[in-house]
Design a protein around this motif. Structure first.
Motif, PDB file in Angstrom:
ATOM      1  N   ALA A  95       7.300   1.888  -5.747  1.00  0.00           N
ATOM      2  CA  ALA A  95       7.945   2.575  -4.627  1.00  0.00           C
ATOM      3  C   ALA A  95       7.854   1.743  -3.358  1.00  0.00           C
ATOM      4  CB  ALA A  95       7.282   3.937  -4.410  1.00  0.00           C
ATOM      5  N   THR A  96       8.901   1.816  -2.554  1.00  0.00           N
ATOM      6  CA  THR A  96       8.949   1.025  -1.316  1.00  0.00           C
ATOM      7  C   THR A  96       9.193   1.872  -0.077  1.00  0.00           C
ATOM      8  OG1 THR A  96      11.288   0.573  -1.778  1.00  0.00           O
ATOM      9  CG2 THR A  96       9.687  -1.115  -2.447  1.00  0.00           C
ATOM     10  N   SER A  97       9.506   3.155  -0.241  1.00  0.00           N
ATOM     11  CA  SER A  97       9.737   4.002   0.935  1.00  0.00           C
ATOM     12  C   SER A  97       8.397   4.380   1.568  1.00  0.00           C
ATOM     13  CB  SER A  97      10.495   5.275   0.543  1.00  0.00           C
ATOM     14  OG  SER A  97       9.679   6.111  -0.264  1.00  0.00           O
ATOM     15  N   LEU A 113       4.518  -4.983  -1.603  1.00  0.00           N
ATOM     16  CA  LEU A 113       5.290  -6.212  -1.797  1.00  0.00           C
ATOM     17  C   LEU A 113       4.514  -7.191  -2.680  1.00  0.00           C
ATOM     18  CD1 LEU A 113       7.718  -8.002  -1.193  1.00  0.00           C
ATOM     19  CD2 LEU A 113       6.602  -8.685   0.941  1.00  0.00           C
ATOM     20  N   GLU A 114       3.202  -7.295  -2.438  1.00  0.00           N
ATOM     21  CA  GLU A 114       2.369  -8.201  -3.227  1.00  0.00           C
ATOM     22  C   GLU A 114       2.341  -7.776  -4.693  1.00  0.00           C
ATOM     23  OE1 GLU A 114      -2.283  -9.818  -3.338  1.00  0.00           O
ATOM     24  OE2 GLU A 114      -1.554  -8.614  -1.652  1.00  0.00           O
ATOM     25  N   LYS A 115       2.225  -6.462  -4.925  1.00  0.00           N
ATOM     26  CA  LYS A 115       2.226  -5.951  -6.301  1.00  0.00           C
ATOM     27  C   LYS A 115       3.559  -6.239  -6.998  1.00  0.00           C
ATOM     28  CE  LYS A 115      -0.157  -2.944  -8.014  1.00  0.00           C
ATOM     29  NZ  LYS A 115      -1.130  -2.990  -9.140  1.00  0.00           N
ATOM     30  N   ALA A 116       4.652  -6.095  -6.276  1.00  0.00           N
ATOM     31  CA  ALA A 116       5.972  -6.356  -6.847  1.00  0.00           C
ATOM     32  C   ALA A 116       6.093  -7.812  -7.280  1.00  0.00           C
ATOM     33  CB  ALA A 116       7.051  -6.002  -5.838  1.00  0.00           C
ATOM     34  N   ILE A 117       5.671  -8.714  -6.411  1.00  0.00           N
ATOM     35  CA  ILE A 117       5.760 -10.150  -6.717  1.00  0.00           C
ATOM     36  C   ILE A 117       4.883 -10.498  -7.916  1.00  0.00           C
ATOM     37  CG2 ILE A 117       5.221 -12.460  -5.837  1.00  0.00           C
ATOM     38  CD1 ILE A 117       5.948 -11.353  -3.016  1.00  0.00           C
ATOM     39  N   GLU A 118       3.660  -9.963  -7.927  1.00  0.00           N
ATOM     40  CA  GLU A 118       2.734 -10.256  -9.027  1.00  0.00           C
ATOM     41  C   GLU A 118       3.294  -9.779 -10.367  1.00  0.00           C
ATOM     42  OE1 GLU A 118      -0.893  -8.335  -7.979  1.00  0.00           O
ATOM     43  OE2 GLU A 118      -1.517  -9.887  -6.547  1.00  0.00           O
ATOM     44  N   ALA A 119       3.906  -8.604 -10.392  1.00  0.00           N
ATOM     45  CA  ALA A 119       4.453  -8.061 -11.634  1.00  0.00           C
ATOM     46  C   ALA A 119       5.598  -8.916 -12.158  1.00  0.00           C
ATOM     47  CB  ALA A 119       4.923  -6.627 -11.424  1.00  0.00           C
ATOM     48  N   VAL A 120       6.484  -9.339 -11.262  1.00  0.00           N
ATOM     49  CA  VAL A 120       7.603 -10.179 -11.681  1.00  0.00           C
ATOM     50  C   VAL A 120       7.083 -11.509 -12.224  1.00  0.00           C
ATOM     51  CG1 VAL A 120       9.633 -11.452 -10.896  1.00  0.00           C
ATOM     52  CG2 VAL A 120       9.265  -9.093 -10.114  1.00  0.00           C
ATOM     53  N   LYS A 146      15.335  -5.280   2.077  1.00  0.00           N
ATOM     54  CA  LYS A 146      15.900  -6.637   1.941  1.00  0.00           C
ATOM     55  C   LYS A 146      14.787  -7.661   1.706  1.00  0.00           C
ATOM     56  CE  LYS A 146      19.162  -7.617   5.047  1.00  0.00           C
ATOM     57  NZ  LYS A 146      19.873  -7.569   6.357  1.00  0.00           N
ATOM     58  N   LYS A 147      13.679  -7.483   2.422  1.00  0.00           N
ATOM     59  CA  LYS A 147      12.546  -8.395   2.267  1.00  0.00           C
ATOM     60  C   LYS A 147      11.996  -8.343   0.844  1.00  0.00           C
ATOM     61  CE  LYS A 147       8.008  -9.416   4.335  1.00  0.00           C
ATOM     62  NZ  LYS A 147       7.019  -8.998   5.371  1.00  0.00           N
ATOM     63  N   VAL A 148      11.874  -7.118   0.290  1.00  0.00           N
ATOM     64  CA  VAL A 148      11.366  -6.949  -1.074  1.00  0.00           C
ATOM     65  C   VAL A 148      12.308  -7.607  -2.078  1.00  0.00           C
ATOM     66  CG1 VAL A 148      10.885  -5.265  -2.897  1.00  0.00           C
ATOM     67  CG2 VAL A 148      10.104  -4.833  -0.552  1.00  0.00           C
ATOM     68  N   PHE A 149      13.601  -7.350  -1.953  1.00  0.00           N
ATOM     69  CA  PHE A 149      14.560  -7.912  -2.900  1.00  0.00           C
ATOM     70  C   PHE A 149      14.573  -9.442  -2.848  1.00  0.00           C
ATOM     71  CE2 PHE A 149      17.299  -3.802  -2.881  1.00  0.00           C
ATOM     72  CZ  PHE A 149      16.495  -3.257  -3.873  1.00  0.00           C
ATOM     73  N   GLY A 150      14.502  -9.995  -1.658  1.00  0.00           N
ATOM     74  CA  GLY A 150      14.471 -11.449  -1.523  1.00  0.00           C
ATOM     75  C   GLY A 150      13.221 -12.041  -2.145  1.00  0.00           C
TER      76      GLY A 150
END
Length: 504
Positions: A95-97, A113-120, A146-150
């Protein structure tokens, strides 16, 4: 341009309250979805249970044409569970909201954001195709989204998904953030829309118009709360409506209704009668003005031909009925009244309709026979005899004997009660001599009180072509009355088919 259909019936659809699918049912649904032509199947959420893992493994081992995906949160345990099932494609999300971050995850934006990057990065290190979802994207701060998607694109994500998790977006806004996602990620974009405000399909179409190449959908729109974007509505809108661009899908539209019925039955979720494309009334007509128009040219009151989605149109009489529609229905049974007889029959139909009663085909035929003065209906199926047995500690069963066009057939079957057992036995016989004819709806009413009370049984039966016939019977014994109503319904649906095919 071809739009990718990502079906999440087995994951988000199964999250519908009251729906729980066994591994075998999940496999059977996956095979149906594959036959339908979906591009990707979200097989489930492997980490949640042993049964879920078993279902995913069964699907992976089936050798389907569709891409197979598993859901995973942004942690190694979830991703490893997907790999252990043999999947090479994950849909990972966080979740990002701000409302989710504060009240659910107890995280800051930077931590999410850090968790998202690590998972990918971990998913890619395991050799997986990775689709990343920013849960509750449509309520997320736009610049942060936008920052998360980038960032996940730079981490190696293969696809970006935009979930409208609580159906909160408008078509305009989801179009705007779809363009944002394309701009910052340069990746293929999916949209995953929920239907809380009835906008799921509209939002999915808007996402495609803005450049998304994929939509997450479910059969019959099932899913949490008000459900997801409906596959049948989304696909047929792309195929049929006028857009600036021409979109196509790999869906075999003629299998849409069959797939809808199959999944409705296995999931135990009925389809509302006025549901677009697959609802019972979607190609049904009663109004005299409408039936007259449809009989002259179906396009007058039907935006698409029912055959495109594996349906057939049907007419019903009632207080709104007109001569043309009523005569068309009677002709299907080989009955052609003269002008005076037609007026008398129609007057009887409207009188019954004015009383607020539904005029079934059996009542229409009864009125026609009463006016014409003779029974012109050929009986293909006749009840030759039946018996039922029930009691405490034993499963009810029934023996039924039918005469079908001069030849006798018999069958025994079981059920949850004597009526169910008898109707199951009847359907077992008819499956031997014709295309599948199944009981679609059963209704029991009491029409008098006292020791000698009469019951009224109304059934609707449906054949493999989507033809639906209603039939009614009145009597003192519920089982006998139910059997007679079922036999009458099967007789009429077979008669209609044979007359249409000019076999009698």
């Amino acid at each position: 341009m071809n739009i990718r259909i990502f079906d999440t019936t087995l994951r988000d659809g199964e999250q519908s309250p009251g729906v729980s699918l066994s591994p075998e049912k999940k496999l059977n649904i996956a095979k149906k979805l594959d036959q339908l032509g979906v591009d990707a199947i979200e097989t489930g959420f492997p980490v949640i249970s042993d049964g879920e893992k078993e279902g995913v493994k069964l699907i992976v081992g089936e050798g389907l044409k569709a891409e197979l995906c598993g859901l995973a949160r942004t942690n190694k345990k979830d991703i490893d569970a997907a790999v252990d099932c043999g999947l090479n494609y994950i849909h990972t999300f966080i979740a990002t909201s701000d409302i989710h971050l504060e009240h659910k995850l107890k995280m800051t934006r930077d931590e999410a954001l850090e968790k998202a990057i690590e998972a990918v990065e971990y998913g890619k290190s395991r050799g997986l195709q990775v689709e990343f979802s920013a849960e509750d994207a449509t309520r997320t701060d736009r610049e942060f989204l936008k920052k998360v998607f980038g960032a996940v694109a730079n981490a190696g994500a293969d696809r970006i998904d935009i979930p409208d998790t609580v159906g909160y977006s408008t078509p305009q806004y989801i179009g705007e953030i779809t363009k944002d996602a394309i701009e910052v990620s340069k990746l293929p974009i999916s949209v995953h829309c929920h239907n809380d405000f009835g906008l799921a399909v509209a939002n999915a179409i808007s996402g495609v118009q803005a450049g998304a190449s994929c939509a997450h959908v479910t059969i019959n729109g099932i899913g949490e709360r008000a459900g997801n974007a409906s596959l049948e509505e989304f696909v047929m809108a792309l195929h049929s409506l006028e857009f600036e661009n021409k979109w196509e899908t790999n869906i075999n539209t003629k299998l849409i209704y069959e797939t809808s019925r199959y999944i409705s039955k296995l999931a135990g979720m009925s389809v509302q009668p006025n549901k677009a494309i697959v609802g019972e009334n979607a190609f049904g007509h009663e109004s005299g003005i409408h039936t007259h128009g449809v009989l002259n040219n179906p396009l007058t009151y039907e935006p698409i031909s029912p055959e495109i989605v594996g349906r057939t149109r049907w007419l019903q009489v009632g207080k709104h009925a007109g001569i043309h529609g009523m005569n068309a229905m009677l002709k299907e049974y080989g009955i052609e009244p003269n002008e005076d007889q037609t007026k008398q029959i129609l007057d009887k139909v409207k009188a019954l309709g004015d009383q607020g009663k539904q005029v079934t085909e059996v009542e229409l035929l009864s009125m026609a026979n009463e006016v014409i003065g003779e029974n012109k209906l050929k009986r293909i199926v006749q009840l030759a005899g039946f018996s039922v047995s029930t009691g405490v500690g034993t499963m009810p069963y029934a023996f039924v004997k039918l005469n079908v066009d001069g030849q006798e057939f018999s069958a025994t079957d079981y059920g949850v009660g004597p009526v169910d057992a008898a109707l199951n036995a009847i359907q077992k016989i008819t499956s031997q001599v014709t295309d599948e004819v199944r009981l679609k709806e059963y209704k029991l009413d009491s029409i008098s009180g006292g020791a000698n009370a009469l019951c009224e049984v109304t059934v609707k039966v449906e054949d493999a072509r989507g033809n639906i016939i209603s039939s009614k019977s009145v009597g003192e014994d519920i089982v006998t009355t139910s059997v007679q109503a079922m036999v009458d319904g099967i007789n009429r649906i077979m008669l209609k088919t044979l007359l249409k095919e000019k076999k009698i």
